[in-house]
Design a protein around this motif. Structure first.
Motif: not given
Ligand SMILES: [Cu+2]
Ligand SMILES: *[C@@H]1O[C@H](CO)[C@@H](O)[C@H](O)[C@H]1NC(C)=O
Ligand SMILES: *[C@@H]1O[C@H](CO)[C@@H](O)[C@H](O)[C@H]1NC(C)=O
Ligand SMILES: *[C@@H]1O[C@H](CO)[C@@H](O)[C@H](O)[C@H]1NC(C)=O
Ligand SMILES: *[C@@H]1O[C@H](CO)[C@@H](O)[C@H](O)[C@H]1NC(C)=O
Ligand SMILES: *[C@@H]1O[C@H](CO)[C@@H](O)[C@H](O)[C@H]1NC(C)=O
Ligand SMILES: *[C@@H]1O[C@H](CO)[C@@H](O)[C@H](O)[C@H]1NC(C)=O
Ligand SMILES: *[C@@H]1O[C@H](CO)[C@@H](O)[C@H](O)[C@H]1NC(C)=O
Ligand SMILES: *[C@@H]1O[C@H](CO)[C@@H](O)[C@H](O)[C@H]1NC(C)=O
Ligand SMILES: *[C@@H]1O[C@H](CO)[C@@H](O)[C@H](O)[C@H]1NC(C)=O
Ligand SMILES: *[C@@H]1O[C@H](CO)[C@@H](O)[C@H](O)[C@H]1NC(C)=O
Ligand SMILES: *[C@@H]1O[C@H](CO)[C@@H](O)[C@H](O)[C@H]1NC(C)=O
Length: 556
Positions: A525, A457, A522, A520, A530
Motif C-alpha cells: 500500500h 490498514h 503494508l 500504511c 498510501l
Molecule cells: Cu494499508
C-alpha cells in the motif's frame, strides 16, 4: 570472592548511577549492508542483509543512551535504515525514510545515524526504508530501562527476541517490479518465519526455531512483526501470554491466548513455563479479514521444556482463521496504557487541529501497464508522489517546488465511506504535506473506505507516539463517537490497525519539529501511494528547532 559494599561505595555508586541517568552512554554499531547467499528456507538466492544475518543484529541500548550506527552500503541498491518508533527528537536526519528525511545511501557510500533515546523503553525494530528491502533488512532495537530502574512488572528469568517475517522464494524487488509493470497486485510471500525459520513447510523439510524453557520460570518475549504485507497472529499451545508493553510503551498487564501484531508493531509479553515437561507448538499465521489473497502458510516453532526428548511430538494449537476479526479486535481493543505516576498517559485534551483522513484504494489508467490500469492507494484521495530529494532538507533550507503544505484536513468529496462506493475510483497525485505549529495538538480520525475493498490498514506515524482514543466499525460519527473516547488510559503506540470498514481516532502533540512520514505499513500500500507527511515548524525556544544536518548526510 564477594566484595563488601562500604557506605562510601554506596554513595559513589549512587552518584555514578545518577550521572549515567542524566548522560546516558554512547553505543556504537556498524551495519555492513551486504548480499548474502542463504541455504535456509530451501533457496540459495542471495538476499540483502545487515552483516550477513537474517534477521539482522539486535541493537541494545538504555533509555537516554545515544546510538551511533555506521551504515556502509556494499550492495547495488540504494539503502536507508529507519529506527521504527524512535521519537528522534529534533534529529529527523536520523529517521531514515528515503526521500522524506534523507537521500538514500548510494552503493559504496557511508552514513552514520546518530540519535538519542528519550522517554522510551521497550521493544522496537529497525528496518530498511526504501524499495522492498525491509523484507530481509530488519532487526530488533531494544531500549532497556535506565540502569537501576526496574521494569514495572516482575523481572523475567530471561529475555528472548522473536522476529516474525515473510519469505519469498523470488527476489522481492523482482516481485514488486513485476507488479508495478502489470499494474496489479504483487505475489504474496511463500512462507512466514519465526526467527528466520518457517518450521516444516511443504517441499522444504526443515526444523523450526526452538525456544528452550525451564519449568516455573518466566520469560519475556519481545515479539516483532517485520513482515512486509501481513498482520500476524501469534500463539503458543496451552500457554497464555501476559502483554506488558507495545511499541515501547508500557501497558496494563493483559492476559491472552493469542496476540495480533501488525507490520511495524511490537508486543512484549511474559510467558510463564507452567508445565513441567513437553514440547508445545508456537504458531504465527496471517490475519486478513477481507477477501484478498494472502500467504496462508503457518510458520511454526516449538517451546521446548529442557530435558524433553527432541523427538517428542509437539502439542498442537489451532491457529485463528485468517478472518478472525473477533480475535484481533478483542486483543487490540483491550490494550490500555499503564498510566501510573511514573509512566503517565499524557493524552492531549484540547485539540488545535482536528483532521479526518480517508484510507482507500483506487484504480488509475496506466498506458504502460499490461492491464491498462494501475491500482493506487491514498489518504483523502491523494496518492503520494515521492519527491526526488529529501523533504526534510527542502523544509530546512526553504527550497520551494519540492512539496506543498496544502494536504486537506478532510476529504474533498464526502461520501458514504463504508456504503456504496463512488463509481469514479480514480485518485489524485501530489506531494502534499500538512503543516503543524510546534507543540500544537492533533486529533486525527482515520476512516477506512470500501473503495475497491475494505481492509485493515496498519498506519504508522514517524516522530511521535499517539494515543488511540477510539476505534469503531462503519462511518465515524463526529457527534456520537467522541463521547465514547478513552481520554484516561488509551494505548500509546506508533502503529495502529484501522479496522476493515471502520475507523480509528488518534491524538498526539506536535512537540517534535521536522518532517514526519505517515503511511500504511503494508508495504504494497505504501508503494501504491498510501502515505503523506506532516511538517512541524520549529518552536521559538532554544531546544525547539531541527538540529543542523550531520556533515555526512547523503546527497541526492
Ligand atoms: Cu494499508
Ligand atoms: C551526534 O549528535 C550530537 C548532537 O545531537 C552531536 O553532539 C555529536 O557530536 C554527534 N556525534 C557524532 C559522532 O557525530
Ligand atoms: C509471481 O507468481 C507467478 C504465478 O505463480 C509466477 O509466474 C511469477 O514468476 C511470480 N513472479 C515473481 C517475480 O516471482
Ligand atoms: C498453565 O497455564 C495455562 C494458561 O493459563 C493453563 O491453561 C494451564 O492449565 C496451566 N497449566 C498448568 C499445568 O498449570
Ligand atoms: C492456501 O492458499 C492456496 C492458494 O491460494 C490454496 O490452494 C490453499 O487451499 C489454501 N490453504 C488453506 C489451508 O486455506
Ligand atoms: C471466515 O472464513 C470462513 C472460511 O472461508 C467462512 O466460512 C466464515 O463465514 C468466515 N467468517 C466470517 C465472520 O466472515
Ligand atoms: C528558512 O526560513 C525561515 C523562516 O523564514 C528562517 O527562519 C530560516 O532561517 C530559513 N532557513 C534557511 C536555511 O534559509
Ligand atoms: C451508508 O451505507 C451503509 C451501508 O450500505 C448504510 O447502512 C447506511 O445507511 C448509509 N448511510 C447513509 C448516511 O446513507
Ligand atoms: C479523486 O480524485 C479523482 C481525480 O481528481 C477524481 O476524479 C475523483 O472523483 C476523486 N474521488 C474522490 C472520492 O474524491
Ligand atoms: C499520477 O502520476 C502518475 C505517475 O507519476 C501518472 O502516470 C498519472 O498520469 C498521474 N495522474 C494524474 C491524475 O496526474
Ligand atoms: C506545550 O503546550 C502545553 C499545553 O499548552 C504546555 O503545557 C507546554 O509547556 C508546552 N510545551 C512546550 C515545550 O512549549
Ligand atoms: C539512488 O539514489 C540517487 C539519489 O537519489 C538517484 O540519483 C539514483 O537514481 C538512485 N539509484 C537507483 C538505482 O535508483
Amino acid at each position: 570472592m564477594k566484595m563488601m559494599m562500604m557506605p562510601w561505595m554506596r554513595v559513589l555508586l549512587a552518584a555514578w548511577l545518577l550521572a549515567t541517568h542524566v548522560e546516558g552512554m554512547v553505543r556504537h554499531y556498524k551495519f555492513n549492508v551486504v548480499a548474502k547467499r542463504t541455504n535456509r528456507l530451501c533457496s540459495t538466492k542471495p538476499i540483502v542483509t545487515v552483516n550477513g544475518r537474517f534477521p539482522g543484529p539486535t541493537v541494545y541500548a538504555r533509555e537516554d543512551d545515544t546510538v551511533l550506527v555506521k551504515v556502509v552500503n556494499h550492495v547495488s541498491y540504494n539503502v536507508s535504515i529507519h529506527w521504527h518508533g524512535v521519537r528522534q527528537l529534533r534529529t529527523g536526519w536520523a529517521d531514515g525514510p528515503a526521500y522524506i528525511t534523507q537521500c538514500p545511501i548510494q552503493p559504496g557510500q557511508v552514513y552514520t545515524y546518530n540519535f538519542t533515546l528519550t522517554g522510551q523503553r521497550g521493544t522496537l525494530l529497525w528496518h530498511a526504508h526504501i524499495l522492498w528491502l525491509r523484507a530481509t533488512v530488519h532487526g530488533a532495537l531494544i531500549i532497556l530501562p535506565r540502569l537501576g530502574v526496574p521494569y514495572p512488572f516482575p523481572t523475567p528469568h530471561k529475555e528472548k527476541v522473536i522476529v516474525l517475517a515473510e519469505w519469498w522464494k523470488s527476489d522481492v524487488e523482482a516481485v514488486i517490479d513485476e507488479a508495478m509493470k502489470s499494474g496489479g497486485a504483487p505475489n504474496v510471500s511463500d512462507a512466514h518465519t519465526i526467527n528466520s525459520r518457517p518450521g516444516p513447510v511443504a517441499n522444504c523439510p526443515q526444523g523450526g526455531y526452538k525456544l528452550a524453557v525451564r519449568p516455573g520460570k518466566t520469560y519475556m518475549l519481545r515479539i516483532i512483526n517485520a513482515a512486509l504485507n501481513e498482520e500476524l497472529f501469534f500463539k503458543i499451545a496451552r500457554h497464555q501470554l501476559t502483554v506488558v508493553e507495545v511499541d515501547a510503551a508500557y501497558v496494563k498487564p493483559l492476559r491472552t491466548n493469542a496476540i495480533v501484531v501488525g507490520p511495524g508493531q511490537t508486543t512484549t509479553a511474559l510467558l510463564t513455563a507452567n508445565h513441567t515437561t513437553g514440547m508445545y507448538l508456537i504458531t504465527t499465521s496471517t490475519f486478513m479479514d477481507s477477501p484478498i489473497r494472502i500467504d496462508n502458510v503457518t510458520a511454526t516453532a516449538t517451546l521446548h521444556y529442557v530435558g524433553t526428548p527432541e523427538a517428542s511430538p509437539a502439542v498442537p494449537t489451532a491457529t485463528p482463521p485468517p478472518n478472525a476479526t473477533w480475535v484481533a479486535e478483542s486483543f487490540v481493543g483491550s490494550l490500555r496504557s499503564l498510566n501510573t505516576n511514573t509512566y503517565p498517559a499524557r493524552v492531549p485534551l484540547e485539540i488545535d487541529h482536528s483532521l479526518f483522513f480517508t484510507i482507500g484504494l483506487g484504480v488509475n489508467p496506466c498506458a504502460t501497464c499490461t492491464s491498462g490500469f494501475r491500482v493506487a492507494a491514498d489518504f483523502n484521495n491523494i496518492s503520494f508522489v515521492m519527491p526526488h530529494t529529501a523533504l526534510l532538507s527542502a523544509h530546512y533550507y526553504n527550497t520551494t517546488g519540492v512539496f506543498t503544505d496544502d494536504f486537506p484536513a478532510k476529504p474533498l468529496i464526502e461520501f458514504n465511506y463504508t456504503g456504496t462506493q463512488p463509481t469514479n475510483v480514480n485518485t489524485m497525485n501530489g506531494t502534499r504535506l500538512y503543516r503543524l505549529p510546534y507543540n500544537s495538538t492533533v486529533q486525527l480520525v482515520l476512516q477506512d473506505t470500501g473503495m475497491i475493498a475494505p481492509e485493515n490498514h496498519p498506519i504508522h506515524l514517524h516522530g511521535f507516539n499517539f494515543f488511540v482514543v477510539g476505534r469503531g466499525l462503519g462511518n465515524f460519527d463526529r457527534f456520537e463517537d467522541p463521547r465514547k473516547f478513552n481520554l484516561v488510559d488509551p494505548v500509546e503506540r506508533n502503529t495502529i490497525g484501522v479496522p476493515s470498514g471502520g475507523w480509528a481516532a488518534i491524538r498526539f502533540r506536535a512537540d517534535n519539529p521536522g518532517v514526519w512520514f505517515m503511511h500504511c505499513h503494508l508495504e504494497v500500500h505504501t508503494t501504491w501511494g498510501l502515505k503523506m507527511a506532516f511538517v512541524v515548524d520549529d518552536g521559538e525556544g532554544p531546544d525547539q528547532s531541527v538540529l543542523p544536518p550531520p556533515s555526512d548526510l547523503p546527497k541526492c
